[in-house]
Design an enzyme around this catalytic site. Structure first.
Site, PDB file in Angstrom:
ATOM      1  N   HIS A 140     -14.894  10.479  30.742  1.00 57.21           N
ATOM      2  CA  HIS A 140     -13.690  11.213  31.147  1.00 57.21           C
ATOM      3  C   HIS A 140     -14.058  12.167  32.268  1.00 57.21           C
ATOM      4  CE1 HIS A 140     -10.206  13.752  31.175  1.00 57.21           C
ATOM      5  NE2 HIS A 140     -10.808  14.765  30.599  1.00 57.21           N
ATOM      6  N   GLU A 170     -11.649  -4.078  47.501  1.00 54.79           N
ATOM      7  CA  GLU A 170     -12.497  -4.422  46.348  1.00 54.79           C
ATOM      8  C   GLU A 170     -11.827  -4.146  44.998  1.00 54.79           C
ATOM      9  OE1 GLU A 170     -15.900  -5.589  46.263  1.00 54.79           O
ATOM     10  OE2 GLU A 170     -15.366  -6.138  48.313  1.00 54.79           O
TER      11      GLU A 170
HETATM   12  P1  13P Z   1     -14.866  19.674  26.545  1.00 55.21           P
HETATM   13  O1  13P Z   1     -15.593  20.808  27.215  1.00 55.21           O
HETATM   14  O2  13P Z   1     -14.536  19.975  25.101  1.00 55.21           O
HETATM   15  O3  13P Z   1     -15.605  18.369  26.721  1.00 55.21           O
HETATM   16  O4  13P Z   1     -13.449  19.533  27.270  1.00 55.21           O
HETATM   17  C1  13P Z   1     -13.374  19.300  28.645  1.00 55.21           C
HETATM   18  C2  13P Z   1     -12.195  18.468  29.026  1.00 55.21           C
HETATM   19  O5  13P Z   1     -12.203  17.871  30.086  1.00 55.21           O
HETATM   20  C3  13P Z   1     -11.041  18.377  28.100  1.00 55.21           C
HETATM   21  O6  13P Z   1     -10.188  17.340  28.465  1.00 55.21           O
HETATM   22 ZN    ZN Z   2     -10.361  16.849  30.629  1.00 53.70          ZN
END
Ligand code: 13P
Ligand code: ZN
Length: 273
Positions: A140, A170
């Site tokens: 993420h 691409e």
């Molecule tokens: P954390 O520090 O708990 O990983 O949260 C960061 C974040 O991007 C939440 O979406």
């Molecule tokens: Zn986040």
């Protein structure tokens, strides 16, 4: 092995966190990374494990992740510090035999906890493991150009996938299945975890409106490469829009089909025309 950093899993994990920070995707504690360890990784690292920690229920569960081990970034921890002090900023958790709780077996020292997005990562690991058989990484990141586009484009998979495919030749080869979109939701809980994992059942990436991107991959290269490709395509789209031209020429749907044909991938036709 002298210490746990000698393992490819841990060193590759730390390297990827540094690469993401260098891209500008991890302001403060933004973003998180998890890696499902292989039996070989566990064999190499288990001498450094201490399983004395408390079990913590996650609010979600997955049958196909019982007894697995995950490397995870810590909640509230800054990606820029991971290289310097890994034992305080990342850790390894074991999943219990019901597949609904974790406990720390290495790292996350001085009271640190796995990322607040662990439920989302966990559910995404579960569906990508089922869908692909080989997935190990969920990532993420707060990708600025993707986030900017969530203020501009209608929040649905078709509009985002087509815009990204059209933004770099691409793209249809790298993610022929497309990307999904989760409407704005409160981060960090079971609800957003379930919404994201619904998308990840069929797609390798999900965009969180006004927040960031979730990507999956069989290894660090694949997950990082997917994040990088999606964010760069979004950057090109934002650059083209920012010229203010009333009409933008683009790659046509038939051009996209031609790329797919030559590269031997099947495009998700639902996202064309
Ligand atoms: P954390 O520090 O708990 O990983 O949260 C960061 C974040 O991007 C939440 O979406
Ligand atoms: Zn986040």
């Amino acid at each position: 092995m002298k210490n746990i950093y000698g393992s490819k899993a841990v060193s590759g994990f730390i390297r990827m966190c540094g690469d993401g920070f260098a891209q500008g995707w991890h302001e403060r504690n933004g973003g998180n990374l998890t890696y499902r360890m292989s039996p070989e990784d566990i064999k190499l690292c288990c001498d450094f494990f201490d399983a004395g920690g408390e079990w913590v229920n996650m609010g979600v569960s997955a049958d196909n992740l019982k007894n697995e081990y995950f490397l995870t970034t810590g909640s509230g921890k800054y990606f820029r510090n991971i290289k310097v002090e890994p034992f305080e900023n990342i850790g390894i958790v074991e999943i219990n035999e019901r597949g609904d709780s974790w406990r720390i077996v290495w790292g996350l020292e001085n009271g640190a906890k796995p990322t607040s997005e662990f439920p989302s990562h966990f559910m995404n690991h579960s569906v990508r493991k089922s869908a692909t058989g080989v997935n190990r990484v969920i990532y993420h990141a707060h990708t600025p150009n993707v986030i900017a586009l969530t203020y501009v484009l209608p929040l649905n998979a078709k509009n985002f996938t087509r815009a990204l495919w059209q933004s770099a030749t691409e793209c249809p080869v790298v993610f022929p299945d497309g990307v999904g979109v989760v409407p704005w939701m409160v981060p960090g809980g079971a609800e957003i975890a379930k919404a994201t994992s619904e998308i990840m059942k069929s797609l390798p990436a999900a965009i969180w409106a006004h927040h960031g991107t979730f990507c999956s991959g069989a290894d660090f290269d694949e997950a990082f490469g997917l994040m990088h490709t999606i964010e760069k395509a979004a950057e090109i789209y934002v650059l083209a829009l920012s010229t203010g031209r009333p009409f933008l020429q683009t790659i046509t749907d038939d051009n996209l089909r031609a790329i797919a044909f030559d590269f031997g991938v099947t495009l998700n036709e639902a996202f064309l025309g």
